[in-house]
Design an enzyme around this catalytic site. Structure first.
Site, PDB file in Angstrom:
ATOM      1  N   ASP A 170      -9.577  -1.066  -6.805  1.00 39.45           N
ATOM      2  CA  ASP A 170      -8.422  -1.860  -6.401  1.00 39.45           C
ATOM      3  C   ASP A 170      -8.766  -3.355  -6.454  1.00 39.45           C
ATOM      4  OD1 ASP A 170      -5.857  -2.329  -5.574  1.00 39.45           O
ATOM      5  OD2 ASP A 170      -5.951  -1.007  -3.835  1.00 39.45           O
ATOM      6  N   ASP A 243       3.344  -0.160  -5.898  1.00 43.68           N
ATOM      7  CA  ASP A 243       3.078   1.238  -5.534  1.00 43.68           C
ATOM      8  C   ASP A 243       4.368   2.050  -5.577  1.00 43.68           C
ATOM      9  OD1 ASP A 243       0.584   0.278  -4.915  1.00 43.68           O
ATOM     10  OD2 ASP A 243       0.621   0.905  -2.813  1.00 43.68           O
TER      11      ASP A 243
HETATM   12  C1  GAL Z   1      -2.992  -0.296  -2.841  1.00 48.30           C
HETATM   13  C2  GAL Z   1      -2.917   0.684  -3.986  1.00 48.30           C
HETATM   14  C3  GAL Z   1      -2.588   2.043  -3.422  1.00 48.30           C
HETATM   15  C4  GAL Z   1      -3.664   2.440  -2.439  1.00 48.30           C
HETATM   16  C5  GAL Z   1      -3.808   1.383  -1.366  1.00 48.30           C
HETATM   17  C6  GAL Z   1      -4.989   1.672  -0.455  1.00 48.30           C
HETATM   18  O1  GAL Z   1      -3.314  -1.540  -3.327  1.00 48.30           O
HETATM   19  O2  GAL Z   1      -1.940   0.272  -4.887  1.00 48.30           O
HETATM   20  O3  GAL Z   1      -2.487   2.980  -4.484  1.00 48.30           O
HETATM   21  O4  GAL Z   1      -4.862   2.605  -3.139  1.00 48.30           O
HETATM   22  O5  GAL Z   1      -4.006   0.097  -1.937  1.00 48.30           O
HETATM   23  O6  GAL Z   1      -5.157   0.699   0.521  1.00 48.30           O
END
Ligand code: GAL
Length: 560
Positions: A170, A243
């Site tokens: 991420d 997301d």
């Molecule tokens: C976001 C990501 C999600 C999940 C989340 C966890 O940035 O897009 O899929 O991984 O972080 O904190």
């Protein structure tokens, strides 16, 4: 009724398509794997906890879902990578700087989990972050804010020692050193991540989130396109944006359909970046989970398959609806998603109700999908020439991928598509000319290049996409862009217009175009770029201007 498309050119074999100057996605779109072994030659498939459990995750839940992948038969169909998302570790590293598994959640630790998954024939995926902290503020791999050592190499070695196969990296909380652009900081960080993974000695697929930290609306900005341009040098797949809406146990009936359409919306224009080892990732499949109807679940599977998207479930697998499970387990749809040519499908025609997507396939077949955005069932009628199959003496064998039934189609593909549903057919042409990319050319603001003639004979403007014939282009083997038999040409004052096509470029220069990987349409003689007028000046005509660096008004999505 969906819009008709009419193509006039002879067609090409799938292989020849790749040789075209105008081919929007050259073969494999320059795949570059993190390791010497080519990884993810087809879109990754599996499960991740995030969109259902978020941080409420533990070993028992991961194991239960892994077991359910096996018992439902989904694992055997390819859904094999089980990824533990954020919140698996403790809030600080140990004295040696290693990440510490939260043993209250994962009592046997991660090496055990990897072994468990491998024993089931599954692969092991794990979440980390290229910044100083994960999105949920657990220790990230990146340098601390203000600068200092990163943990990329150490964490990669730790993952390798746990026999991890897939890393979702991420991009929260990434430190941007002074004097560096955000884009450069992300590029350096993800290059360092990839190097660390490569040097760990274990092949691990890299799912990179970098582009998602640059997304601005559906058409994006320059930086977003710059990041999309480099992320595939090291990543096998990448999240480009928002997301998918997560499950809310307090309001399980809340619809998540608009999130499916939203993520489809930004992913559908990016086909030029996809190819074996390089996949656009519009986020998880939530088909069969609360918040989507059976039709909506089918649509998500169909659209993701047409776009060669990763098939990563994020739901409670043991509680998938029967219709959702059937859609996700449809082997014809999985085969479509996993087509070895790896060409992402494109939207060739759209209006407020319908979208028609086409995807060329390795064996010369063409997949066609019709999304019905409306809430009621509609008859559909897609002439074969609308999807680039012309001069058919016989027609095509059309396999309905949902039902598996086959029929011969001569003039047009007809049928009924329920509200919010998506019909998908695999067409095997018989006695047709080779297929030619046919359909809309989409630019800034997701608007369509339109030869409407409203502002003068031959004028080309930008307009809302309607699917009408004045937005139906063909992308010729001869580098010409044709509409109704006329060629997109450079006229006076670098305004582009539709004019007679010339076989002799010296008589009619300015009719040859190449489509670059960054989306630019470059005119051969001048080396200048097709440029959309500002959204504020919709009646203005398209023109040539100097090519800039990833300018959004010089970025175009073409039919395939
Ligand atoms: C976001 C990501 C999600 C999940 C989340 C966890 O940035 O897009 O899929 O991984 O972080 O904190």
């Amino acid at each position: 009724m969906p819009p008709r498309l009419r193509a006039t050119l002879p067609c090409l074999t799938a292989a020849a398509l790749f040789a075209l100057a105008l081919s929007p996605a050259p073969v494999a779109a320059e795949p570059r794997a993190t390791s010497d072994t080519p990884l993810a030659l087809t879109p990754p498939m599996g499960w991740n906890n995030w969109a259902h459990y978020m941080c409420d995750i533990d070993e028992a839940k991961v194991v239960a879902n892994a077991d359910a992948l096996v018992s439902t038969g989904l694992a055997a169909k390819g859904y094999d990578t089980v990824t533990v998302d954020d919140c698996w570790m403790t809030r600080s590293r140990d004295a040696q700087g290693a990440l510490v598994v939260d043993t209250a959640k994962f009592p046997h630790g991660m090496a055990w989990l990897g072994e468990y998954l491998h024993a089931k024939g599954l692969k092991f995926g794990i979440y980390q972050d290229a910044g100083s902290l994960t999105c949920e503020k657990y220790p990230g791999s990146g340098a601390p804010q203000g600068g200092g050592e990163n943990h990329y190499a150490q964490d990669a070695r730790q993952f390798a020692s746990w026999e991890v196969d897939y890393v979702k990296m991420d991009g929260c909380n990434l430190w941007i050193p002074e004097g560096m652009t955000k884009e450069q900081a992300y590029r350096d960080a993800y290059n360092a991540v990839a190097k660390a993974l490569r040097e760990s000695g274990r092949d691990m697929v890299l799912s990179a989130s970098a582009p998602a930290y640059f997304q601005q609306g559906e058409w994006g900005g320059s930086d977003w396109h710059r990041v999309l341009g480099w992320v595939g040098e090291t990543g096998q797949l990448w999240r480009e944006g928002k997301d998918i809406k997560v499950y809310n146990p307090a309001a399980p009936a809340t619809s998540r359909w608009s999130a499916v359409l939203g993520n489809y919306g930004y992913n559908r224009w990016l086909g030029r970046y996809a190819g074996p080892g390089n996949w656009n990732d519009p986020d998880f499949l939530i088909a069969g989970a609360p918040g989507l109807t059976a039709a909506e679940s089918r649509s998500q599977v169909a659209l993701w398959a047409m776009m060669a998207s990763p098939f990563i479930l994020s739901s409670d697998v043991s509680k998938l609806t029967p219709a959702g499970l059937t859609a996700l387990g449809n082997t014809r749809m999985i085969r479509l998603d996993q087509d070895p040519m790896g060409r992402q499908g494109a939207v060739v025609s759209s209006n407020a109700t319908f979208e028609i997507l086409v995807r060329p396939l390795a064996n010369g077949d063409r997949a066609v999908a019709v999304l019905n955005r409306s809430a009621t069932a509609r008859d559909i009628n897609v002439p074969l020439d609308e999807i680039g199959l012309t001069d058919c003496t016989v027609g095509a064998d059309a396999e309905d991928l949902w039902s598996g039934t086959r029929r011969e189609v001569s003039g047009a593909l007809t049928g009924k598509v329920a509200g919010h549903d998506t019909g998908v057919w695999r067409l095997t042409p018989h006695g047709c000319a080779e297929a030619v990319p046919t359909g809309q050319i989409v630019g800034d603001g997701a608007r369509c290049a339109d030869g409407a003639n409203t502002t003068g004979v031959g004028a080309v403007v930008m307009a809302a996409c309607t699917g009408a014939p004045d937005q139906r282009w063909t992308v010729g083997k001869d580098a010409r862009l044709r509409l109704a038999g006329e060629c997109l040409s450079v006229g006076e004052d670098r305004v582009v217009e539709l004019a007679d096509c010339s076989n002799r470029p010296q008589e009619q220069p300015g009719q040859s175009w190449s489509h670059r990987r960054d989306g630019a349409l470059v005119e051969e003689v001048s080396g200048m770029c097709l440029t959309a007028p500002a959204a504020a000046a919709p009646a203005e005509r398209l023109r040539l201007t100097d090519c800039g660096d990833h300018r959004v008004d010089q970025t175009w999505a073409l039919p395939v």
